[in-house]
Write an enzyme that holds these catalytic residues in place. Structure first.
Site, PDB file in Angstrom:
ATOM      1  N   TYR A 143      50.069  30.682 -24.736  1.00  0.00           N
ATOM      2  CA  TYR A 143      49.053  31.558 -23.836  1.00  0.00           C
ATOM      3  C   TYR A 143      49.810  31.914 -22.824  1.00  0.00           C
ATOM      4  O   TYR A 143      50.898  31.003 -21.722  1.00  0.00           O
ATOM      5  CB  TYR A 143      48.206  30.201 -23.549  1.00  0.00           C
TER       6      TYR A 143
ATOM      7  N   LYS B  21      36.647  26.122 -24.432  1.00  0.00           N
ATOM      8  CA  LYS B  21      36.551  27.049 -26.045  1.00  0.00           C
ATOM      9  C   LYS B  21      35.720  26.573 -27.340  1.00  0.00           C
ATOM     10  O   LYS B  21      34.412  26.353 -25.926  1.00  0.00           O
ATOM     11  CB  LYS B  21      37.999  27.703 -26.230  1.00  0.00           C
TER      12      LYS B  21
END
Length: 415
Positions: free
Chosen positions: A132, A229
């Protein structure tokens, strides 16, 4: 008259004790999610939303007892209340082999604390080249200023990770699959080598959640999630978690306290609500994403689809071995064009928002540029990468939307 209490109206100690974890390992997934962390709810279905900074003690003896074991019960708001404990315990109960979980303001904060827990000045960190992007920024900047060196490795290296390890390597940061390019790492091979050399492994497990991948059972030391998320699932809060093995739990807990992290009880309650339906939502995300990925594989504008559950994926065998299923995030590569051309595809989509993050109920689209951030690997592609987060909408509506977008994309290049 008898002696009046020092605090009228309070006839019992308010500094609640934290009950021990219940073993839910023999239960099915849905039952685990329904029961995890519920010991803190007492006679209610859900634990109360307990907001607190100062905790009051009934006596000096109570204060001194708390000083000796501040994690045994209410102590100070930064160490959590029943609402925080319920979420921490629920996440721990979903990870076989876990000793405990701490909550952070974001996934990046959880990664930062996990790395600080196992690295010192002069140490070296190995990071998957698929990591990420904010994780890379953290490693290259903050950790660099602390005297920690970062090197990047090919996520597909498997046991060849041994060639990347130096005498200064103290930690390896994994992400499987990568959240942009979806390489699946050989976790047992990497963790076996790391453990043999006394190296700590940390994984970003946001894509899979513990319902699809249980990293600690595969040898990982700390498993991180951006609860923002899938677990929260509604795109309305930010939170991260880190869950550790017994060996790493004291170090993770110490880093959490020393860095001053805290999350709100209100957000914990929302994440707990999301957790109860995580299995149902993941099943829908998985089914819809696979249907759309299969459709994209047949489209004339698409060069390839990066979805680890597809047999065409380069690491599909590893995925099938280690994962219990898929989720809703994947990408595809177009046969021609460049990033400016993607506006024709995405700008007029009706059911896909353009934005960061993923894992919510809504579908999202994002053009991706790998070469801008990669340093250890290169990818030769004929056209742009498009990442999709498939939400809970009807598959037919999403396919029709993408079909129209791809037609607009192709029209830019003529017949």
């Amino acid at each position: 008259m008898g002696r009046q209490p020092a605090h009228p109206g309070r006839d019992r100690r308010v500094t609640a004790r934290r009950p021990p974890l219940t073993d839910l390992s023999a239960l099915g997934t849905g039952t685990k999610l329904a029961q995890a962390g519920r010991a803190h709810a007492h006679d209610m279905v859900n634990p109360p939303v307990a907001r607190a900074s100062t905790i009051l003690f009934e006596s000096l003896a109570d204060l001194d007892a708390a000083l000796k074991d501040p994690d045994a019960g209410l102590y100070y708001g930064r160490r959590g209340t029943q609402t925080h404990w319920a979420l921490e315990d629920a996440l721990t109960q979903l990870e076989p082999g876990a000793a405990g979980t701490k909550l952070f303001p974001s996934g990046v904060a959880a990664i930062a604390a996990s790395l600080i827990a196992c690295l010192d000045a002069g140490d070296e960190l190995l990071v998957s080249d698929s990591a990420y992007e904010p994780t890379r920024t953290l490693a290259d900047n903050l950790l660099g200023r602390l005297g920690i060196t970062t090197r990047y490795y090919d996520p597909c290296c498997g046991d060849a990770i041994a060639d990347a390890i130096s005498e200064k390597t103290r930690a390896i940061l994994l992400e499987s699959p990568g959240s942009l390019s979806f390489e699946v790492q050989d976790l047992p091979a990497i963790t076996a080598i790391a453990r043999a050399r006394g190296i700590t492994t940390v994984i970003d497990n946001t894509w899979a959640t513990p319902l699809r991948l249980q990293p600690l059972a595969l040898g990982v030391d700390i498993s991180v999630q951006a609860l923002t998320k899938y677990v929260a699932g509604h795109s309305d809060l930010l939170m991260g978690s880190a869950t550790a093995t017994p060996a790493m739990w004291p170090k993770l807990k110490a880093a959490f306290y020393r860095l001053g992290h805290h999350v709100s009880a209100d957000d914990c309650a929302l994440v707990l609500r999301g957790l109860r339906t995580l299995n149902l939502r993941l099943d829908r995300h998985e089914q819809s994403a696979l249907a759309i990925a299969r459709w994209l594989e047949t489209h004339e504008a698409v060069d390839r689809v990066w979805h680890p559950a597809l047999p065409s994926h380069p690491q599909h065998a590893l995925f099938s071995r280690d994962f219990a299923g898929a989720t809703g995030l994947f990408a595809f590569v177009l046969k021609q064009g460049s990033r400016p051309h993607t506006a024709a595809l995405i700008d007029e989509l009706r059911h896909f928002g353009i934005g960061f993050s993923w894992g919510g109920f809504e579908s999202l689209v994002l053009p991706v540029e790998l070469d801008r951030i990669r340093t250890a690997t290169t990818t030769s592609l004929p056209g742009p990468i498009i990442r999709l987060s498939i939400g809970l909408e009807e598959v037919d509506d999403l396919i029709a939307d993408l079909d129209a977008g791809l037609a607009r994309y192709q029209a830019q290049f003529g017949a």
